[in-house]
Enzyme design. Structure first.
Site, PDB file in Angstrom:
ATOM      1  N   GLN A  29     -25.208 -39.863   6.751  1.00  0.00           N
ATOM      2  CA  GLN A  29     -25.166 -40.776   8.017  1.00  0.00           C
ATOM      3  C   GLN A  29     -25.295 -42.065   7.859  1.00  0.00           C
ATOM      4  O   GLN A  29     -25.328 -43.047   8.681  1.00  0.00           O
ATOM      5  CB  GLN A  29     -26.172 -40.090   9.043  1.00  0.00           C
ATOM      6  CG  GLN A  29     -27.700 -40.303   8.467  1.00  0.00           C
ATOM      7  CD  GLN A  29     -28.726 -39.583   9.526  1.00  0.00           C
ATOM      8  OE1 GLN A  29     -29.048 -38.438   9.600  1.00  0.00           O
ATOM      9  NE2 GLN A  29     -29.250 -40.549  10.424  1.00  0.00           N
ATOM     10  N   CYS A  48     -28.389 -38.586  13.187  1.00  0.00           N
ATOM     11  CA  CYS A  48     -28.824 -37.121  12.759  1.00  0.00           C
ATOM     12  C   CYS A  48     -28.561 -35.984  13.841  1.00  0.00           C
ATOM     13  O   CYS A  48     -28.084 -35.029  13.508  1.00  0.00           O
ATOM     14  CB  CYS A  48     -30.245 -37.143  12.135  1.00  0.00           C
ATOM     15  SG  CYS A  48     -31.326 -37.376  13.530  1.00  0.00           S
TER      16      CYS A  48
END
Length: 351
Positions: free
Chosen positions: A66, A75
């Site tokens: 990410q 997340c």
């Protein structure tokens, strides 16, 4: 408990890790089918089970990082969408290449949060209302949202009213990009929350991975093994992951968890956490969603998208639920069969 503690003990909150959970709102549930823990007894579940290795086959979608091409606290979107995509792959019985979902679409429309955080339950609730979630090839991950200025995010155009924020293609040099209004997608049928180790295990066993909150601070330098940390202060969650199963060793059971920090971290992007005692706060708040309909075929767009472009509206967006009489005849999606409505298949896994 964890939210109250975070208010009363701010000095104990993670200092080096900025919380990516910024929404503790109760987003409610939409539950139509029986919950797995209502019909699966904890004692009947196996000592070890993971969708990453079920009878020698992995039903999981790929790992992601990410934090590239710049930092983005997504997340909540990564965990929730990867768990949902896993459930699509499980429903497809692992037929063909697994479909992954566009996290950038979720960020573009801030469906549940932004690069500064969000929540898994909020994502499922908002995505259910928003409609079709495109597959990843509609919009690749940029690690940007409209409120982020990290890296090149300031130069990214965000306009939620435009179809270009949902699905698009850019066919050649010097030409503008074309909005794709008819795209393969997944819709959400049901969503809810689950807590407690036995209940979470039943949910995973029957329907697939779940997205859970966790305290990421103690895991920043994790390099492998079964992690154990039952300290009270470390139960305050600040990160979302997806739990794909559990294992067992001489000291008891442990969770098998997929993170979104890339394969270079931990155990090829995964970590193991001792089960019980709500370690790192993980067993206290997990979210799940089931698909409603998912695309197995596409409406055949041209390479440049000319026959699938145009202004975006709810009427011209390709939904897997389109009626057979429409111009999309033959491209309807597959309706998800909730395992809770097919208990014979679930119980067969116990044998």
């Amino acid at each position: 408990m964890k939210f109250t503690l975070s208010l009363l003990l701010p000095g104990l909150a993670a200092a080096a890790y900025r919380s990516e959970i910024i929404d503790h709102t109760d987003h409610g549930e939409e539950v139509l089918s029986a919950r797995p823990h209502e019909y699966l007894a904890a004692d009947d579940l196996p000592d070890a089970f993971t969708w990453g290795n079920k009878d020698g086959v992995s039903y999981l979608t790929r790992s992601v990082n990410q934090h590239i091409p710049q930092y983005c606290g997504s997340c909540w979107a990564q965990g929730s969408m990867s768990a949902l995509a896993d459930r699509v792959n499980i429903a497809r019985e692992n037929a063909g290449v697994p479909y992954t979902l566009s996290v950038q679409y979720i960020l573009n429309h801030q469906i549940g949060g932004s690069c500064y955080g969000g929540s898994a339950s909020g994502t499922y609730a908002a995505a259910k209302k928003a409609g079709p979630i495109p597959y990843e090839s509609c919009f690749s991950y940029l690690a940007c949202s409209s409120d982020s200025s990290e890296g090149f995010c300031d130069s990214v155009e965000f306009d939620e009213s435009k179809a270009s924020q949902t699905c698009r293609t850019c066919s050649t040099f010097g030409e503008g990009c074309t909005n794709i209004d008819k795209f393969p997608n997944v819709t959400i049928g049901e969503y809810g929350t689950v807590s407690g180790a036995d209940n979470v295990k039943a949910e995973i066993f029957a329907r697939g991975p779940v997205a859970c909150g966790i305290n990421a601070e103690p895991l920043l330098n994790y390099t492998g093994g079964v992690f154990e940390d039952d300290k009270l202060a470390d139960k305050m969650t600040n990160h979302i992951i997806s739990v794909v199963g559990w294992g067992s060793d001489a000291d008891g059971q442990y969770w098998i968890v997929r993170n979104s920090w890339g394969e270079y971290w931990g155990e090829m992007g995964y970590f193991r956490l001792r089960m019980g005692d709500n370690q790192l706060g993980m067993e206290d708040g997990c979210s799940w969603a089931t698909p409603d309909v998912f695309s197995e075929d596409n409406f055949p767009c041209f390479e440049g998208g000319e026959n699938c472009g145009g202004s975006h509206s709810d009427d011209d967006t390709y939904s897997a639920r389109e009626e057979e009489a429409s111009i999309l005849s033959g491209y309807r999606g597959v309706e998800y069969v909730d395992p809770s409505n097919n208990l014979e298949e679930v119980y067969a896994r116990l044998n």
